[in-house]
Every structure is written in C-alpha cells, then in structure tokens.
Design a protein around this motif. Structure first.
Motif, PDB file in Angstrom:
ATOM      1  N   LEU A 191     -53.708 -75.106 -20.036  1.00 33.08           N
ATOM      2  CA  LEU A 191     -54.881 -75.298 -20.875  1.00 33.08           C
ATOM      3  C   LEU A 191     -55.828 -74.165 -20.535  1.00 33.08           C
ATOM      4  CD1 LEU A 191     -55.544 -79.134 -20.586  1.00 33.08           C
ATOM      5  CD2 LEU A 191     -54.770 -77.896 -22.615  1.00 33.08           C
TER       6      LEU A 191
ATOM      7  N   GLY B  73     -53.517 -82.274 -28.752  1.00 32.56           N
ATOM      8  CA  GLY B  73     -54.655 -81.388 -28.501  1.00 32.56           C
ATOM      9  C   GLY B  73     -55.497 -81.210 -29.756  1.00 32.56           C
ATOM     10  N   HIS B  74     -54.826 -81.006 -30.895  1.00 31.03           N
ATOM     11  CA  HIS B  74     -55.561 -80.890 -32.161  1.00 31.03           C
ATOM     12  C   HIS B  74     -56.307 -82.177 -32.485  1.00 31.03           C
ATOM     13  CE1 HIS B  74     -54.054 -76.969 -33.075  1.00 31.03           C
ATOM     14  NE2 HIS B  74     -52.787 -77.368 -33.248  1.00 31.03           N
TER      15      HIS B  74
ATOM     16  N   MET C 290     -51.868 -74.721 -26.511  1.00 26.37           N
ATOM     17  CA  MET C 290     -52.322 -74.724 -27.893  1.00 26.37           C
ATOM     18  C   MET C 290     -51.850 -73.503 -28.680  1.00 26.37           C
ATOM     19  SD  MET C 290     -53.478 -77.662 -28.044  1.00 26.37           S
ATOM     20  CE  MET C 290     -53.911 -77.592 -29.767  1.00 26.37           C
TER      21      MET C 290
ATOM     22  N   HIS D 265     -49.320 -80.539 -27.684  1.00 26.20           N
ATOM     23  CA  HIS D 265     -49.978 -79.541 -28.535  1.00 26.20           C
ATOM     24  C   HIS D 265     -50.659 -80.227 -29.719  1.00 26.20           C
ATOM     25  CE1 HIS D 265     -50.295 -75.658 -30.773  1.00 26.20           C
ATOM     26  NE2 HIS D 265     -50.148 -76.469 -31.820  1.00 26.20           N
TER      27      HIS D 265
ATOM     28  N   LEU E  52     -58.881 -79.551 -30.158  1.00 27.05           N
ATOM     29  CA  LEU E  52     -58.538 -78.229 -29.648  1.00 27.05           C
ATOM     30  C   LEU E  52     -57.969 -77.345 -30.759  1.00 27.05           C
ATOM     31  CD1 LEU E  52     -56.801 -79.127 -26.255  1.00 27.05           C
ATOM     32  CD2 LEU E  52     -59.221 -78.695 -26.717  1.00 27.05           C
TER      33      LEU E  52
ATOM     34  N   ASP F 213     -60.220 -74.835 -23.896  1.00 22.72           N
ATOM     35  CA  ASP F 213     -59.616 -76.167 -24.066  1.00 22.72           C
ATOM     36  C   ASP F 213     -60.219 -77.156 -23.087  1.00 22.72           C
ATOM     37  OD1 ASP F 213     -57.820 -74.999 -25.918  1.00 22.72           O
ATOM     38  OD2 ASP F 213     -56.348 -74.611 -24.342  1.00 22.72           O
ATOM     39  N   LYS F 214     -60.337 -76.736 -21.840  1.00 25.24           N
ATOM     40  CA  LYS F 214     -60.891 -77.611 -20.810  1.00 25.24           C
ATOM     41  C   LYS F 214     -62.337 -77.990 -21.126  1.00 25.24           C
ATOM     42  CE  LYS F 214     -57.979 -75.546 -17.261  1.00 25.24           C
ATOM     43  NZ  LYS F 214     -57.989 -74.707 -16.056  1.00 25.24           N
TER      44      LYS F 214
END
Length: 144
Positions: free
Chosen positions: A129, A100-101, A117, A97, A105, A133-134
């Motif tokens: 996801l 991701g940021h 997320m 997560h 994301l 996101d993708k």
C-alpha cells in the motif's frame, strides 16, 4: 465481518447485459451486481455503514469496486478455489485491489507495479500500500 449467501432471481447471463445501464459495457456486470444486491437487501443495504464484497456465480469481464461495493465474477470465485491456473494469492490480491476501490482508493498516478492498487495484486502478498493509500484508509471511518 458478516458473511451471507443470497440467491439472485436472475440467471447468470443477466449480469452481463445492459439492463438499463449506461456507459461502458465492461461495467454492466458491476452495475447489475450492485442493483441485484440492493434489491436483495432492500432497506438493509447501507454503504454508509458497510462495505460489500459480492461474488457472483456468473461470467463477468472483470471484477470492479467503487463507493462501498465490490463485485467479483465467477473466475475470481474459481480462482479462490484453485480452479484457475493462477495461484490463489493472485485472486486474494485481486479482491484486495477491488475492495481498495470500495474504500475509496484510486489507481496510483505513479503506476508502481508493486502497488496493490496498480498491478501489485498479481504478486500478493508481496505487494504494497502506498503512502496515499494508507492516508485514505487511516482517515476512513471503517478503520480505527
């Protein structure tokens, strides 16, 4: 992927105090970890070429990720080594997560509980996801 172990010159308590940071105190840990990482790497710190995942053996209110760097406190490190009550996948999901940021994301506006997320990190690897996101990851120079 490159893994390095570095030794901070700061005591663990340093990571949770202001140290010139502004804004919300819950992010002092992140800001201090980022500043310490930059200092340790010097000219080698380059978030245009690398995404950093840093575990700090210091208490922190929360892990956080933004613009090329994720910083995780000791609870997350303990979780990965079975020293916390939650199962290891929850801690892998938490790192995912926050990474991701670091890759850009955002938290989803639809607050889908299955989304990595949002709160889906707690059910990793059963999280997802979302399409947004993708799309962001597919446009990233870090993914081919």
């Amino acid at each position: 992927m490159l893994v390095e172990t570095m030794q901070s010159s700061h005591a663990a308590a340093w990571f949770n105090v202001q140290n010139g940071n502004t804004g919300d105190a819950q992010f002092y840990f992140y800001s201090n970890a980022k500043n310490d990482t930059k200092a340790l790497l010097g000219s080698s710190f380059d978030d245009s070429k690398y995404i950093y995942l840093v575990y700090v053996d210091a208490a922190g209110t929360t892990g956080a990720g933004a613009a090329g760097l994720t910083a995780m406190p000791e609870n997350d490190l303990k979780g990965l080594t079975s020293q916390m009550t939650e199962p290891i996948p929850r801690w892998v999901g938490g790192a995912g997560h926050e990474l991701g940021h670091a890759f850009g994301l955002p938290h989803p506006t639809n607050e889908n509980p299955q989304a990595l997320m949002w709160t889906g990190y707690t059910i990793y690897p059963s999280c997802i996801l979302q399409d947004n996101d993708k799309a962001i990851l597919n446009a990233s120079k870090f993914f081919y």
